[in-house]
Design an enzyme around this catalytic site. Structure first.
Site, PDB file in Angstrom:
ATOM      1  N   PHE A  19     -22.297-114.112  50.694  1.00 37.37           N
ATOM      2  CA  PHE A  19     -20.857-115.013  50.398  1.00 37.37           C
ATOM      3  C   PHE A  19     -19.671-113.928  49.915  1.00 37.37           C
ATOM      4  O   PHE A  19     -18.610-114.345  49.598  1.00 37.37           O
ATOM      5  CB  PHE A  19     -21.027-116.007  49.638  1.00 37.37           C
ATOM      6  CG  PHE A  19     -22.159-116.937  49.700  1.00 37.37           C
ATOM      7  CD1 PHE A  19     -22.025-117.884  50.702  1.00 37.37           C
ATOM      8  CD2 PHE A  19     -23.420-116.692  49.293  1.00 37.37           C
ATOM      9  CE1 PHE A  19     -23.072-118.786  51.336  1.00 37.37           C
ATOM     10  CE2 PHE A  19     -24.583-117.635  49.786  1.00 37.37           C
ATOM     11  CZ  PHE A  19     -24.303-118.796  50.660  1.00 37.37           C
ATOM     12  N   GLY A  46     -29.693-112.937  41.151  1.00 31.12           N
ATOM     13  CA  GLY A  46     -29.103-113.864  42.640  1.00 31.12           C
ATOM     14  C   GLY A  46     -29.277-112.850  43.817  1.00 31.12           C
ATOM     15  O   GLY A  46     -28.487-112.254  44.106  1.00 31.12           O
ATOM     16  N   SER A  52     -25.397-108.357  48.555  1.00 30.45           N
ATOM     17  CA  SER A  52     -24.832-107.436  47.491  1.00 30.45           C
ATOM     18  C   SER A  52     -25.995-106.362  47.015  1.00 30.45           C
ATOM     19  O   SER A  52     -25.471-105.210  46.686  1.00 30.45           O
ATOM     20  CB  SER A  52     -24.484-108.256  46.440  1.00 30.45           C
ATOM     21  OG  SER A  52     -25.528-109.244  46.028  1.00 30.45           O
ATOM     22  N   ASP A  71     -34.815-113.583  41.932  1.00 35.06           N
ATOM     23  CA  ASP A  71     -34.260-114.793  42.576  1.00 35.06           C
ATOM     24  C   ASP A  71     -35.444-115.622  42.889  1.00 35.06           C
ATOM     25  O   ASP A  71     -36.734-115.016  43.177  1.00 35.06           O
ATOM     26  CB  ASP A  71     -33.654-114.493  43.947  1.00 35.06           C
ATOM     27  CG  ASP A  71     -32.751-115.457  44.569  1.00 35.06           C
ATOM     28  OD1 ASP A  71     -33.091-116.807  44.621  1.00 35.06           O
ATOM     29  OD2 ASP A  71     -31.545-115.269  44.833  1.00 35.06           O
ATOM     30  N   GLY A  75     -32.539-121.202  46.550  1.00 36.07           N
ATOM     31  CA  GLY A  75     -31.451-121.432  46.726  1.00 36.07           C
ATOM     32  C   GLY A  75     -30.777-122.207  45.562  1.00 36.07           C
ATOM     33  O   GLY A  75     -31.435-122.780  44.820  1.00 36.07           O
ATOM     34  N   SER A 124     -34.760-116.685  36.700  1.00 38.42           N
ATOM     35  CA  SER A 124     -34.218-115.942  35.853  1.00 38.42           C
ATOM     36  C   SER A 124     -34.623-115.794  34.397  1.00 38.42           C
ATOM     37  O   SER A 124     -34.900-114.805  33.735  1.00 38.42           O
ATOM     38  CB  SER A 124     -32.612-115.804  36.113  1.00 38.42           C
ATOM     39  OG  SER A 124     -32.098-115.244  35.276  1.00 38.42           O
ATOM     40  N   HIS A 144     -24.795-121.561  39.425  1.00 32.98           N
ATOM     41  CA  HIS A 144     -23.496-121.783  39.160  1.00 32.98           C
ATOM     42  C   HIS A 144     -23.241-122.827  38.248  1.00 32.98           C
ATOM     43  O   HIS A 144     -22.146-123.363  37.846  1.00 32.98           O
ATOM     44  CB  HIS A 144     -22.398-121.574  40.136  1.00 32.98           C
ATOM     45  CG  HIS A 144     -22.376-120.244  40.778  1.00 32.98           C
ATOM     46  ND1 HIS A 144     -23.251-119.250  40.715  1.00 32.98           N
ATOM     47  CD2 HIS A 144     -21.121-119.909  41.339  1.00 32.98           C
ATOM     48  CE1 HIS A 144     -22.729-118.141  41.434  1.00 32.98           C
ATOM     49  NE2 HIS A 144     -21.425-118.361  41.596  1.00 32.98           N
ATOM     50  N   HIS A 169     -19.840-112.303  38.915  1.00 34.97           N
ATOM     51  CA  HIS A 169     -19.229-112.767  40.049  1.00 34.97           C
ATOM     52  C   HIS A 169     -18.957-114.393  39.927  1.00 34.97           C
ATOM     53  O   HIS A 169     -19.246-115.113  39.045  1.00 34.97           O
ATOM     54  CB  HIS A 169     -20.199-112.783  41.155  1.00 34.97           C
ATOM     55  CG  HIS A 169     -19.497-112.875  42.511  1.00 34.97           C
ATOM     56  ND1 HIS A 169     -20.253-113.501  43.596  1.00 34.97           N
ATOM     57  CD2 HIS A 169     -18.129-112.397  42.950  1.00 34.97           C
ATOM     58  CE1 HIS A 169     -19.324-113.173  44.756  1.00 34.97           C
ATOM     59  NE2 HIS A 169     -18.144-112.762  44.129  1.00 34.97           N
ATOM     60  N   ASP A 170     -17.852-114.593  40.795  1.00 30.97           N
ATOM     61  CA  ASP A 170     -17.220-116.153  40.977  1.00 30.97           C
ATOM     62  C   ASP A 170     -16.574-116.317  39.731  1.00 30.97           C
ATOM     63  O   ASP A 170     -16.804-117.668  39.238  1.00 30.97           O
ATOM     64  CB  ASP A 170     -18.349-117.239  41.437  1.00 30.97           C
ATOM     65  CG  ASP A 170     -18.921-116.698  42.843  1.00 30.97           C
ATOM     66  OD1 ASP A 170     -17.853-116.129  43.638  1.00 30.97           O
ATOM     67  OD2 ASP A 170     -19.912-116.876  43.213  1.00 30.97           O
TER      68      ASP A 170
HETATM   69  C1  LIG Z   1     -24.592-116.808  45.099  1.00 35.58           C
HETATM   70  S1  LIG Z   1     -26.331-116.567  45.615  1.00 35.58           S
HETATM   71  C2  LIG Z   1     -26.541-114.729  45.258  1.00 35.58           C
HETATM   72  C3  LIG Z   1     -25.682-114.288  46.506  1.00 35.58           C
HETATM   73  C4  LIG Z   1     -26.147-112.524  46.446  1.00 35.58           C
HETATM   74  N1  LIG Z   1     -25.729-111.994  45.329  1.00 35.58           N
HETATM   75  C5  LIG Z   1     -25.069-111.989  47.604  1.00 35.58           C
HETATM   76  O1  LIG Z   1     -24.188-111.356  47.084  1.00 35.58           O
HETATM   77  O2  LIG Z   1     -25.358-112.373  48.790  1.00 35.58           O
HETATM   78  C6  LIG Z   1     -27.192-117.270  44.389  1.00 35.58           C
HETATM   79  C7  LIG Z   1     -28.948-116.997  44.275  1.00 35.58           C
HETATM   80  O3  LIG Z   1     -29.142-117.297  42.933  1.00 35.58           O
HETATM   81  C8  LIG Z   1     -30.555-117.870  43.050  1.00 35.58           C
HETATM   82  N2  LIG Z   1     -30.795-118.466  42.042  1.00 35.58           N
HETATM   83  C9  LIG Z   1     -30.026-119.711  41.374  1.00 35.58           C
HETATM   84  N3  LIG Z   1     -30.411-119.910  40.241  1.00 35.58           N
HETATM   85  C10 LIG Z   1     -31.421-119.163  39.881  1.00 35.58           C
HETATM   86  C11 LIG Z   1     -32.471-119.095  38.677  1.00 35.58           C
HETATM   87  N4  LIG Z   1     -32.347-119.887  37.670  1.00 35.58           N
HETATM   88  N5  LIG Z   1     -33.227-118.163  38.898  1.00 35.58           N
HETATM   89  C12 LIG Z   1     -33.574-117.244  39.857  1.00 35.58           C
HETATM   90  N6  LIG Z   1     -32.812-117.171  40.948  1.00 35.58           N
HETATM   91  C13 LIG Z   1     -31.719-118.385  40.952  1.00 35.58           C
HETATM   92  C14 LIG Z   1     -30.359-118.823  44.446  1.00 35.58           C
HETATM   93  O4  LIG Z   1     -31.613-118.949  44.951  1.00 35.58           O
HETATM   94  C15 LIG Z   1     -29.564-117.969  45.311  1.00 35.58           C
HETATM   95  O5  LIG Z   1     -30.274-117.310  46.314  1.00 35.58           O
END
Ligand SMILES: C[S@@+](CC[C@H](N)C(=O)[O-])C[C@H]1O[C@@H](n2cnc3c(N)ncnc32)[C@H](O)[C@@H]1O
Length: 216
Positions: A19, A46, A52, A71, A75, A124, A144, A169-170
């Site tokens: 994204f 993430g 990224s 991660d 998702g 995380s 998020h 980010h975001d």
């Molecule tokens: C917005 S995406 C990351 C995008 C990535 N950084 C990129 O630029 O392509 C958010 C990611 O955070 C992971 N995620 C969400 N909550 C999490 C948590 N509590 N622990 C580990 N991973 C988590 C999701 O599985 C997802 O793959």
């Protein structure tokens, strides 16, 4: 002039699922390259499919340090079936749930960057609870919701070394711009209010803060 990723890595970034827009990616790379000069590891929260991570890996390679990317690969809320950011190709048909780990591994392998990245599959806060190594750079791009963003901030911001960078980010200060809520904006404000971080750049929704104080 800000450091830039290798042309083949930038091509791989643009081709990868994910994204992050190119403009923010270039700012992310420049921050990672600067922080990596501290000689400490870079941390990403993430991974998703590694878009990224490619940029962080290129910066780490140049500096001779490693990237750790965390991660659970199931998702975030907005990436689940029925939501705007869902990609059906990320679902493991045998399990019936998202699994972005295989795509992430292919992304990294194709770019020749596997040796510079340590992938941690887990939640995380659980990983943060075990972490004890100072970091040059922490990039928060995980869940998020307030629950996840706050846990990421509380779990990882204290590990940013003095002079190191915290990148979020975001960050959307205007609720009109929000697409997954303003939790990242709230942890950004909290980081500034803590007195431990000073903002050094803003590129669209990407904020780069330097650790300049002791208490997070
Ligand atoms: C917005 S995406 C990351 C995008 C990535 N950084 C990129 O630029 O392509 C958010 C990611 O955070 C992971 N995620 C969400 N909550 C999490 C948590 N509590 N622990 C580990 N991973 C988590 C999701 O599985 C997802 O793959």
């Amino acid at each position: 002039m800000a450091a830039e990723p290798a042309p083949d890595v930038l091509d791989a970034f643009e081709a990868a699922k994910g994204f992050m827009p190119v403009k923010e990616g270039l700012a992310l790379y420049a921050a990672a390259a600067e922080a990596a000069a501290l000689g400490l590891p870079l941390m990403e929260i993430g991974t998703y499919c590694g878009r990224s991570t490619l940029l962080l890996a290129d910066a780490a390679r140049a500096a001779g340090v490693s990237v750790i990317t965390v991660d659970h690969h199931r998702g975030s809320e907005e990436q689940q079936p029925g939501w705007d950011y869902h990609d059906p190709d990320t679902v493991d048909p045998q399990v019936g749930r998202m699994d972005t780990l295989p795509t992430f591994r292919r992304t990294l392998h194709r770019a020749g960057l596997e040796d510079h990245v340590i992938a941690v599959v887990g939640r995380s806060p659980q990983v943060a609870a075990l972490w004890n190594t100072p970091l040059a750079f922490v990039f928060i791009d995980g869940g998020h919701t307030d629950e996840h963003a706050v846990a990421d901030y509380e779990g990882w911001a204290p590990h940013v070394a003095e002079g190191g960078l915290l990148v979020i980010h975001d960050v959307f200060p205007d609720p009109v711009d929000e697409w997954t809520g303003q939790a990242p904006y709230r942890i950004y404000l909290r980081a500034l209010d803590s007195g431990a971080f000073t903002e050094i750049s803003a590129t669209d929704s990407l904020r780069v803060l330097r650790r300049t104080g002791a208490v997070v």
